[in-house]
Scaffold this active site. Structure first.
Site, PDB file in Angstrom:
ATOM      1  N   ARG A  56       0.861  -1.188   0.000  1.00 36.97           N
ATOM      2  CA  ARG A  56       0.000   0.000   0.000  1.00 36.97           C
ATOM      3  C   ARG A  56       0.891   1.229   0.000  1.00 36.97           C
ATOM      4  O   ARG A  56       1.680   1.422   0.918  1.00 36.97           O
ATOM      5  CB  ARG A  56      -0.928   0.018   1.215  1.00 36.97           C
ATOM      6  CG  ARG A  56      -2.137   0.953   1.019  1.00 36.97           C
ATOM      7  CD  ARG A  56      -2.924   1.153   2.301  1.00 36.97           C
ATOM      8  NE  ARG A  56      -2.149   1.955   3.219  1.00 36.97           N
ATOM      9  CZ  ARG A  56      -2.051   1.718   4.532  1.00 36.97           C
ATOM     10  NH1 ARG A  56      -2.678   0.707   5.082  1.00 36.97           N
ATOM     11  NH2 ARG A  56      -1.304   2.486   5.308  1.00 36.97           N
ATOM     12  N   GLU A  75       4.868   7.154   2.263  1.00 34.50           N
ATOM     13  CA  GLU A  75       5.694   5.945   2.407  1.00 34.50           C
ATOM     14  C   GLU A  75       5.022   4.822   1.649  1.00 34.50           C
ATOM     15  O   GLU A  75       3.862   4.926   1.245  1.00 34.50           O
ATOM     16  CB  GLU A  75       5.833   5.545   3.882  1.00 34.50           C
ATOM     17  CG  GLU A  75       4.501   5.154   4.504  1.00 34.50           C
ATOM     18  CD  GLU A  75       4.614   4.173   5.666  1.00 34.50           C
ATOM     19  OE1 GLU A  75       5.687   3.627   5.935  1.00 34.50           O
ATOM     20  OE2 GLU A  75       3.565   3.930   6.297  1.00 34.50           O
ATOM     21  N   ASN A  77       4.075   0.707   2.211  1.00 39.18           N
ATOM     22  CA  ASN A  77       4.014  -0.384   3.186  1.00 39.18           C
ATOM     23  C   ASN A  77       4.118  -1.700   2.440  1.00 39.18           C
ATOM     24  O   ASN A  77       3.254  -2.021   1.625  1.00 39.18           O
ATOM     25  CB  ASN A  77       2.687  -0.331   3.946  1.00 39.18           C
ATOM     26  CG  ASN A  77       2.508   0.990   4.665  1.00 39.18           C
ATOM     27  OD1 ASN A  77       3.103   1.213   5.711  1.00 39.18           O
ATOM     28  ND2 ASN A  77       1.716   1.884   4.101  1.00 39.18           N
ATOM     29  N   SER A  82      -2.497  -2.694   5.981  1.00 40.48           N
ATOM     30  CA  SER A  82      -3.817  -3.044   6.508  1.00 40.48           C
ATOM     31  C   SER A  82      -4.944  -2.175   5.951  1.00 40.48           C
ATOM     32  O   SER A  82      -4.718  -1.271   5.157  1.00 40.48           O
ATOM     33  CB  SER A  82      -3.794  -2.972   8.034  1.00 40.48           C
ATOM     34  OG  SER A  82      -3.499  -1.676   8.430  1.00 40.48           O
ATOM     35  N   LYS A 236      12.304   2.999   5.469  1.00 37.42           N
ATOM     36  CA  LYS A 236      12.379   4.431   5.159  1.00 37.42           C
ATOM     37  C   LYS A 236      13.750   4.787   4.579  1.00 37.42           C
ATOM     38  O   LYS A 236      13.861   5.689   3.750  1.00 37.42           O
ATOM     39  CB  LYS A 236      12.068   5.227   6.428  1.00 37.42           C
ATOM     40  CG  LYS A 236      10.745   4.733   7.058  1.00 37.42           C
ATOM     41  CD  LYS A 236       9.773   5.700   7.343  1.00 37.42           C
ATOM     42  CE  LYS A 236       8.354   5.357   7.670  1.00 37.42           C
ATOM     43  NZ  LYS A 236       7.827   4.077   8.006  1.00 37.42           N
ATOM     44  N   LYS A 295      12.321  10.711  10.731  1.00 35.78           N
ATOM     45  CA  LYS A 295      11.741   9.362  10.763  1.00 35.78           C
ATOM     46  C   LYS A 295      12.773   8.289  11.092  1.00 35.78           C
ATOM     47  O   LYS A 295      13.783   8.167  10.401  1.00 35.78           O
ATOM     48  CB  LYS A 295      11.132   9.016   9.396  1.00 35.78           C
ATOM     49  CG  LYS A 295       9.979   9.903   8.978  1.00 35.78           C
ATOM     50  CD  LYS A 295       9.296   9.317   7.748  1.00 35.78           C
ATOM     51  CE  LYS A 295       8.050  10.102   7.391  1.00 35.78           C
ATOM     52  NZ  LYS A 295       7.264   9.413   6.342  1.00 35.78           N
ATOM     53  N   GLU A 299       7.662   1.062  11.647  1.00 32.55           N
ATOM     54  CA  GLU A 299       6.344   1.043  11.019  1.00 32.55           C
ATOM     55  C   GLU A 299       5.285   1.079  12.111  1.00 32.55           C
ATOM     56  O   GLU A 299       5.568   0.793  13.265  1.00 32.55           O
ATOM     57  CB  GLU A 299       6.161  -0.257  10.211  1.00 32.55           C
ATOM     58  CG  GLU A 299       7.195  -0.483   9.124  1.00 32.55           C
ATOM     59  CD  GLU A 299       7.152   0.566   8.046  1.00 32.55           C
ATOM     60  OE1 GLU A 299       6.051   1.073   7.758  1.00 32.55           O
ATOM     61  OE2 GLU A 299       8.210   0.903   7.498  1.00 32.55           O
ATOM     62  N   GLY A 300       4.083   1.409  11.700  1.00 30.77           N
ATOM     63  CA  GLY A 300       2.968   1.270  12.640  1.00 30.77           C
ATOM     64  C   GLY A 300       2.498   2.560  13.281  1.00 30.77           C
ATOM     65  O   GLY A 300       1.570   2.550  14.086  1.00 30.77           O
ATOM     66  N   ARG A 381      -7.810   7.826   4.587  1.00 34.76           N
ATOM     67  CA  ARG A 381      -7.847   8.069   6.033  1.00 34.76           C
ATOM     68  C   ARG A 381      -7.828   9.572   6.268  1.00 34.76           C
ATOM     69  O   ARG A 381      -7.065  10.292   5.624  1.00 34.76           O
ATOM     70  CB  ARG A 381      -6.634   7.438   6.717  1.00 34.76           C
ATOM     71  CG  ARG A 381      -6.684   5.927   6.735  1.00 34.76           C
ATOM     72  CD  ARG A 381      -5.384   5.335   7.224  1.00 34.76           C
ATOM     73  NE  ARG A 381      -4.288   5.645   6.320  1.00 34.76           N
ATOM     74  CZ  ARG A 381      -3.011   5.392   6.585  1.00 34.76           C
ATOM     75  NH1 ARG A 381      -2.661   4.861   7.723  1.00 34.76           N
ATOM     76  NH2 ARG A 381      -2.078   5.691   5.706  1.00 34.76           N
TER      77      ARG A 381
HETATM   78  P1  ADP Z   1       4.491   4.641   9.652  1.00 32.68           P
HETATM   79  O1  ADP Z   1       5.344   3.635   8.980  1.00 32.68           O
HETATM   80  O2  ADP Z   1       4.690   4.680  11.119  1.00 32.68           O
HETATM   81  O3  ADP Z   1       3.059   4.541   9.230  1.00 32.68           O
HETATM   82  P2  ADP Z   1       4.583   7.068   8.080  1.00 32.68           P
HETATM   83  O4  ADP Z   1       5.751   7.476   7.301  1.00 32.68           O
HETATM   84  O5  ADP Z   1       3.419   6.560   7.298  1.00 32.68           O
HETATM   85  O6  ADP Z   1       5.064   6.026   9.171  1.00 32.68           O
HETATM   86  O7  ADP Z   1       4.111   8.284   8.969  1.00 32.68           O
HETATM   87  C1  ADP Z   1       3.000   8.216   9.865  1.00 32.68           C
HETATM   88  C2  ADP Z   1       2.060   9.382   9.639  1.00 32.68           C
HETATM   89  O8  ADP Z   1       2.752  10.623   9.798  1.00 32.68           O
HETATM   90  C3  ADP Z   1       1.493   9.424   8.243  1.00 32.68           C
HETATM   91  O9  ADP Z   1       0.321   8.643   8.136  1.00 32.68           O
HETATM   92  C4  ADP Z   1       1.247  10.909   8.021  1.00 32.68           C
HETATM   93  O10 ADP Z   1       0.008  11.300   8.572  1.00 32.68           O
HETATM   94  C5  ADP Z   1       2.351  11.570   8.827  1.00 32.68           C
HETATM   95  N1  ADP Z   1       3.501  11.888   7.948  1.00 32.68           N
HETATM   96  C6  ADP Z   1       4.543  11.074   7.668  1.00 32.68           C
HETATM   97  N2  ADP Z   1       5.411  11.649   6.815  1.00 32.68           N
HETATM   98  C7  ADP Z   1       4.904  12.871   6.539  1.00 32.68           C
HETATM   99  C8  ADP Z   1       5.336  13.948   5.719  1.00 32.68           C
HETATM  100  N3  ADP Z   1       6.455  13.896   5.015  1.00 32.68           N
HETATM  101  N4  ADP Z   1       4.557  15.058   5.662  1.00 32.68           N
HETATM  102  C9  ADP Z   1       3.403  15.130   6.390  1.00 32.68           C
HETATM  103  N5  ADP Z   1       2.952  14.151   7.175  1.00 32.68           N
HETATM  104  C10 ADP Z   1       3.679  13.022   7.271  1.00 32.68           C
HETATM  105 MG    MG Z   2       2.219   4.941   7.408  1.00 34.17          MG
END
Ligand code: ADP
Ligand code: MG
Length: 405
Positions: A56, A75, A77, A82, A236, A295, A299-300, A381
């Site tokens: 995803r 990102e 996944n 999920s 990442k 970051k 994950e999660g 979402r």
């Molecule tokens: P995880 O693997 O923990 O899901 P993500 O990279 O998806 O990590 O980040 C979690 C949440 O943080 C995302 O769903 C988003 O809402 C926010 N986020 C992550 N990266 C960014 C970004 N570059 N700009 C704005 N919001 C972000």
């Molecule tokens: Mg995420």
């Protein structure tokens, strides 16, 4: 589909993974352990012949300099992606609510969506190619699973095709799992064609015993979704390295259109490895903290750092080798809109929101031949703007539906 090709190419490029993750695995124990299993499997020789990806890719809309809206990737996944199951149910909920309000025309505009069917078709294809009619699909579940109904939607689609799924934990595998001389996987005496991980993406999900179970599964002939290399392709750090000039071209040779489409979704991504480049990234983030996200390789949800917290962390990390376990990312700023979020324990009122769009991609490869590569649905979402991080599982975001205008 382009991202499926990219993930699959990265997972097969051991040299790229090794080079990309070399600094990170020195500092991040979790990635190091995954990488260790990857190395062990390579050394022994890969017994798996059918490869299945259920990915995803998540995006937010951002206006580019010329005012046109563009999807920027947050990102991808590659493990336990999920909400494909629940997202298959939400269009009916929103249509119903709109119909109750006599908004029939609006109800008709809610897009249909059924990722669970497409995800199941991918699993079914891998199962079929494995070629043993009595073999089962093994879903690796968490000890205390909170998202079981999301998974059941996929299991039910498989059952409708007469493919049986058993749910087991890593602990069960370490007690009841075994390989025969051809490294075929058996659990409770039953052969397993496909292993679908809905656990194993966070450090706290692994005891020593669980790591051993993961190694056993990885060494097997069964189609793992994902195999360990594909899980590593979703880190990442890999995402950040892919944004370097020339990387996409190297991984997807002769596919300039796919490369251009992929690159157009990339936000700014910066290495924090010790050296001049990392120093410069840190200096820029300290000068304008609101423009960046820090970051770790996790994950999660709930692991990223923003604003003042990011500044404090960067100041601490600056002179430490540990900074190589993080990446820095440009903060994507979607335009907020008004919406009403229905969440447990919080009153229903109109607030400023932003949305994140996930696209489900499925691919199946047999040896070197790609036999399936498609997108199978979406996930929207939505969350209030005051929450920088955190998804649906964290109780922050809600499941939503796109409303085309
Ligand atoms: P995880 O693997 O923990 O899901 P993500 O990279 O998806 O990590 O980040 C979690 C949440 O943080 C995302 O769903 C988003 O809402 C926010 N986020 C992550 N990266 C960014 C970004 N570059 N700009 C704005 N919001 C972000
Ligand atoms: Mg995420």
């Amino acid at each position: 589909m382009d991202f499926n090709l990219l993930v699959d190419a990265v997972s097969q490029n051991a040299a790229f993974l090794e080079q990309t993750l070399s600094s990170t695995i020195k500092q991040d124990d979790f990635t190091a352990r995954l990488f260790d299993i990857h190395k062990q499997v390579l050394k022994e020789g890969i017994a798996q012949t059918v490869f299945l990806g259920l990915n995803r890719s998540d995006y937010m809309f951002q206006r580019s300099a010329d005012g046109s809206p563009a999807l920027k990737q947050i990102e991808i996944n590659t493990i336990s992606a999920s909400f494909g199951g629940l997202a298959s149910r939400t269009p009916a909920v929103h249509r119903h609510v709109l119909s109750v309000l006599s908004k029939t025309k609006e109800a008709g505009k809610i897009l249909s969506n059924n990722p669970s069917k497409g995800l199941a078709l991918g699993i079914a294809k891998a199962w079929e190619l494995y070629g043993s009619p009595n073999a089962l699909v093994l879903l690796i579940a968490q000890e205390k699973e909170r998202n079981i109904f999301d998974q059941r939607a996929i299991e039910n689609e498989l059952l409708a095709r007469n493919i049986h799924v058993i749910r087991r934990t890593f602990e069960d595998i370490s007690e009841k799992g075994s390989l025969d001389q051809d490294r075929r996987l058996f659990v409770d005496g039953q052969e397993i064609a496909v292993v679908y991980f809905r656990d194993g993406y966070m450090p706290r999900q692994y005891s020593l015993q669980n790591w051993e179970a993961r190694l056993l599964l990885e060494r097997s002939h069964a189609a793992k979704c994902p195999d360990i290399a594909t899980q590593l392709a979703g880190t990442k750090k890999v995402q950040q390295e892919l944004s370097r000039p020339g990387m996409l071209e190297m991984l997807l040779p002769g596919q300039p259109e796919a490369v251009a489409r992929l690159r157009a979704t990339f936000a700014g991504l910066y290495s924090l490895d010790v050296g001049e480049e990392g120093d410069q990234a840190i200096a820029e983030a300290l000068a304008a903290p609101s423009r960046f996200v820090l970051k770790p390789q996790r994950e999660g949800g709930g692991n990223n750092l923003y604003g003042e917290e990011m500044v404090q962390a960067l100041k601490q990390l600056k002179d430490s080798e540990e900074r190589a376990s993080y990446i820095l990312m440009e903060k994507i700023e979607p335009e907020p809109f008004e919406n009403c979020l229905l969440r447990p324990g919080s009153p229903a009122r109109v607030v400023q929101c932003i949305s994140e769009l996930g696209i489900f991609g499925v691919y199946v490869r047999q040896e070197k031949t790609l036999v399936m590569n498609k997108h199978v649905g979406h996930l929207l979402r939505t969350k209030a703007i005051e929450h920088a991080d955190g998804g649906v599982a964290a109780g922050v975001a809600v499941l939503d539906n796109p409303y085309p205008v």
